[in-house]
Scaffold this motif. Sequence first.
Motif, mmCIF file in Angstrom:
data_model
loop_
_atom_site.group_PDB
_atom_site.id
_atom_site.type_symbol
_atom_site.label_atom_id
_atom_site.label_comp_id
_atom_site.label_asym_id
_atom_site.label_seq_id
_atom_site.Cartn_x
_atom_site.Cartn_y
_atom_site.Cartn_z
ATOM 1 N N ILE A 98 0.839 -1.207 0.000
ATOM 2 C CA ILE A 98 0.000 0.000 0.000
ATOM 3 C C ILE A 98 0.869 1.250 0.000
ATOM 4 O O ILE A 98 0.648 2.180 -0.781
ATOM 5 N N ASN A 100 3.910 1.713 -0.939
ATOM 6 C CA ASN A 100 4.688 1.903 -2.168
ATOM 7 C C ASN A 100 3.811 2.164 -3.375
ATOM 8 O O ASN A 100 4.313 2.348 -4.491
ATOM 9 N N GLN A 101 2.479 2.167 -3.139
ATOM 10 C CA GLN A 101 1.501 2.454 -4.197
ATOM 11 C C GLN A 101 1.703 1.558 -5.413
ATOM 12 O O GLN A 101 1.596 1.990 -6.563
ATOM 13 N N LYS A 102 1.968 0.297 -5.129
ATOM 14 C CA LYS A 102 2.109 -0.686 -6.205
ATOM 15 C C LYS A 102 0.811 -1.495 -6.318
ATOM 16 O O LYS A 102 -0.025 -1.486 -5.431
ATOM 17 N N GLU A 103 0.685 -2.192 -7.418
ATOM 18 C CA GLU A 103 -0.419 -3.126 -7.632
ATOM 19 C C GLU A 103 -1.789 -2.455 -7.452
ATOM 20 O O GLU A 103 -2.618 -2.877 -6.664
ATOM 21 N N HIS A 104 -2.036 -1.392 -8.221
ATOM 22 C CA HIS A 104 -3.286 -0.651 -8.091
ATOM 23 C C HIS A 104 -4.507 -1.523 -8.380
ATOM 24 O O HIS A 104 -5.560 -1.348 -7.769
ATOM 25 N N ASP A 105 -4.371 -2.467 -9.289
ATOM 26 C CA ASP A 105 -5.508 -3.320 -9.622
ATOM 27 C C ASP A 105 -5.839 -4.305 -8.504
ATOM 28 O O ASP A 105 -6.912 -4.918 -8.508
ATOM 29 N N HIS A 107 -5.604 -3.278 -5.236
ATOM 30 C CA HIS A 107 -5.707 -2.405 -4.054
ATOM 31 C C HIS A 107 -6.803 -2.871 -3.101
ATOM 32 O O HIS A 107 -6.605 -2.930 -1.877
ATOM 33 N N GLN A 128 -7.282 6.717 3.814
ATOM 34 C CA GLN A 128 -7.187 6.483 2.369
ATOM 35 C C GLN A 128 -8.272 5.518 1.899
ATOM 36 O O GLN A 128 -8.939 5.761 0.881
ATOM 37 N N ASP A 132 -11.759 6.331 -0.279
ATOM 38 C CA ASP A 132 -11.638 5.815 -1.645
ATOM 39 C C ASP A 132 -13.033 5.697 -2.275
ATOM 40 O O ASP A 132 -14.010 5.355 -1.601
ATOM 41 N N GLU A 137 -12.994 -1.014 -1.640
ATOM 42 C CA GLU A 137 -11.985 -0.293 -0.859
ATOM 43 C C GLU A 137 -12.621 0.380 0.356
ATOM 44 O O GLU A 137 -12.082 0.311 1.470
#
Length: 263
Positions: A98, A100-105, A107, A128, A132, A137
């Motif tokens: 979370i 590192n804001q990776k893997e948005h799909d 989330h 957050q 959302d 989320e």
Amino acid sequence: MPVNDQAYSLKLSESEIWERLQTVRRQPVDAEWLANQYSPALTGELRNAIAEQLGLKEQQGWQHIQQLIERYGLNRELIQAAGLSHQKKAYEWLLSLIENQKEHDLHADIGEAIACWGADIPENILVQFLSDHGERERIAGLTMLRFRSHLLSAESLLNYCEHALTDDRETIVVTAIRLLQRRDEAQISQRLSRLCHERCNNIAKAALKALGCINNCSSQHYLKQLSKDLASNETRDLAAKQLNQQYQILLSKKKIRQHQIHC
């Protein structure tokens, strides 16, 4: 024991794996066997079942989950399994995804997996998810909040819930209502009462039932008002029903106390 190529050569057919999983309560399987049978080529339902059992193996399961992620990459069921393991290292790994804001799909999946650590999650992560726009989320944020709510004042809890309470989607509003009904402060009853006036009948019904669950002087006060003031006959009748049920519970408790005194 690490997952290796030789172990992977011992895979069973899907029907055989299902047959074995159906007996795990009587004949437990170990984490290594579960990891050996996992493959992205399996049907989604079976992958989910294997991953769930791996997560329930806690520390041993987490070790194999890590190895499967290294081998196959991030898959939804492995993320959920990491959360089920309840291991501190799993929490730190999910949190890093979370932050590192990776893997948005993925989330929402990550939020659902980490939600059980709601009391420990940094506030900015909680906010957050609560703010959302995605439905999954936001519900994950409410699950985090459920695990944190015992640490919060009524005012703070209501502030965190405000995005959800004003959401256009009934599922999200009702989830927030069910969280609030676990508390008995007057501010909570007042906010639930406002929802009965502000929102549609389905949300009003959920709020009225929540007031019925709270069952104290404050909730009774608002239910009495609502049974007179609501515009819909259906919701007025439900308010009166919830109020009557509370009175019946109080009467039953009084009779039990009187009986105990006489005995």
